[in-house]
Design a protein around this motif. Structure first.
Motif, mmCIF file in Angstrom:
data_model
loop_
_atom_site.group_PDB
_atom_site.id
_atom_site.type_symbol
_atom_site.label_atom_id
_atom_site.label_comp_id
_atom_site.label_asym_id
_atom_site.label_seq_id
_atom_site.Cartn_x
_atom_site.Cartn_y
_atom_site.Cartn_z
ATOM 1 N N VAL A 62 0.857 -1.187 0.000
ATOM 2 C CA VAL A 62 0.000 0.000 0.000
ATOM 3 C C VAL A 62 0.894 1.237 0.000
ATOM 4 N N LEU A 127 -9.167 -0.229 1.822
ATOM 5 C CA LEU A 127 -8.018 -0.513 0.956
ATOM 6 C C LEU A 127 -7.719 0.671 0.034
ATOM 7 N N ALA A 130 -5.934 3.400 1.837
ATOM 8 C CA ALA A 130 -4.540 3.038 2.107
ATOM 9 C C ALA A 130 -3.695 3.036 0.835
ATOM 10 N N ALA A 132 -3.925 0.758 -1.822
ATOM 11 C CA ALA A 132 -3.499 -0.593 -2.194
ATOM 12 C C ALA A 132 -3.028 -0.593 -3.644
ATOM 13 N N ARG A 133 -1.861 -1.176 -3.887
ATOM 14 C CA ARG A 133 -1.226 -1.099 -5.194
ATOM 15 C C ARG A 133 -1.754 -2.174 -6.135
#
Length: 363
Positions: A62, A127, A130, A132-133
């Motif tokens: 993240v 998510l 944050a 999230a990638r």
């Protein structure tokens, strides 16, 4: 009420850790399962967490790791609710035990399935905040309960694919049937993953990690996996067998009970049916002659796309023994398998064979 404020006739498979299911009458005809009747599956001592001190950590792949209190979760994210059914992977294991013994596993009946209205926030929203990638293909959860069943001893955990984690139905829940979560059901916060086996709806969650690979926690990598019949679960290692995720199409008869004596004439046969993930139950058939002929039961609409459906049918029975059978069909045209025998596996998971009860009709 008794232990954990459950109904006194709960079928307790173990007191410590607490594993119990309601009798069939505790589910019959109830679209929402009362908390006192809701099944409980645990792998270690039930933790006591102070909601004021508890924090949720979100990290891994993240851009902006988070640490959130319960109040921050409530304040920062839109509150959501949905009705969803949870089902233990070992639901109806007793039917597999009839085929061949399964040492060390609890003989769950039809009651390891329950439905509640869950309240919380969307995991996808957390998510997203944050960051999230895109290379995070899985989302892992770690709980506060520690299990000696794991090798080595470790907190309970599991993971789901990122596409499921980003789906709007997956919640971080603090409420159940209009009340705060109880301790035995995961307070102060748990994951609810509709359509997946109950093992992925991690209770007492305290850490969420975006990962490239599935969780290496024992309960993801080793325990909740469908092993071939010839495997020895004592020697099975990480990655053996098939990882369990979506619930299999299933149905159960809740009334009458197996081995019950019933009066001659018209009786009501009833139960529940459930199709996992994004499928729906399309039809429910009942036979009173062990599967030689069939009638369609009345199938109630689901309260929500992620909840079970109740069904019933009135039948006439002649004096003597009778075998009542039920089978479900889902929205893809798939049906339950006829027999439990070919489904037997050394952990006793995913018995979704035709439901059967044998009754004696009084003269």
């Amino acid at each position: 009420m008794t232990l954990w404020d459950k109904r006194p006739d709960m079928i307790v498979h173990k007191a410590d850790p607490y594993n119990a299911e309601p009798p069939p009458s505790g589910l019959d005809g109830q679209e929402l399962t009362p908390v006192a009747s809701f099944y409980s599956r645990n792998h270690g001592e039930i933790p006591t967490l102070d909601p004021d001190e508890w924090r949720l950590q979100v990290g891994g792949l993240v851009d902006s790791p988070l640490e959130l209190s319960l109040d921050q979760l409530r304040d920062r994210y839109e509150a959501k609710s949905l009705v969803a059914t949870l089902q233990c992977a070992g639901n109806r294991r007793a039917g597999l035990v009839e085929v061949r013994d399964i040492p060390g596993e609890d003989p769950w009946g039809v009651g390891a399935t329950s439905t509640a209205e869950w309240a919380g926030v969307s995991l996808a929203d957390v998510l997203a905040s944050a960051g999230a990638r895109s290379d995070a293909a899985h989302v892992a959860f770690e709980a506060a309960d520690v299990s000696a069943l794991a090798e080595p001893t470790q907190p309970y955990g599991g993971s789901i694919p990122a596409h499921k984690a980003r789906s709007p139905e997956v919640l971080l829940a603090w409420g159940m049937n209009g009340e705060p979560l109880t301790r035995v059901h995961g307070a102060p916060l748990r994951v609810v993953v509709p359509g997946y086996i109950g093992a992925r709806s991690v209770k007492w969650v305290q850490r969420i990690t975006a990962r490239a690979q599935p969780s290496d926690n024992y309960f993801q990598a080793t325990a909740y996996r469908l092993l071939p019949a010839e495997f020895n679960p004592a020697t099975a290692g990480p990655g053996d067998g098939l990882s369990l995720a979506s619930i299999a199409l299933n149905a159960a008869i809740l009334r009458p009970l197996d081995n019950q004596q019933v009066p001659q004439g018209a009786i009501r046969v009833s139960g529940y049916a459930l199709a996992g993930d994004d499928r729906a139950v399309a039809r429910l058939d009942v036979s009173v002659d062990a599967g030689r002929s069939w009638r369609q039961a009345a199938l109630a609409p689901a309260l929500h796309p992620w909840s079970w459906q109740q069904w019933h049918i009135d039948v006439d029975l002649r004096p003597g023994p009778a075998e009542i059978v039920a089978r479900a069909w889902d929205s893809t045209g798939a049906a339950q398998p006829e027999s439990a025998g070919p489904l037997w596996n050394p952990k006793g998971y995913v018995n979704n064979s035709w439901a059967r009860v044998r009754v004696t009709v009084a003269h």
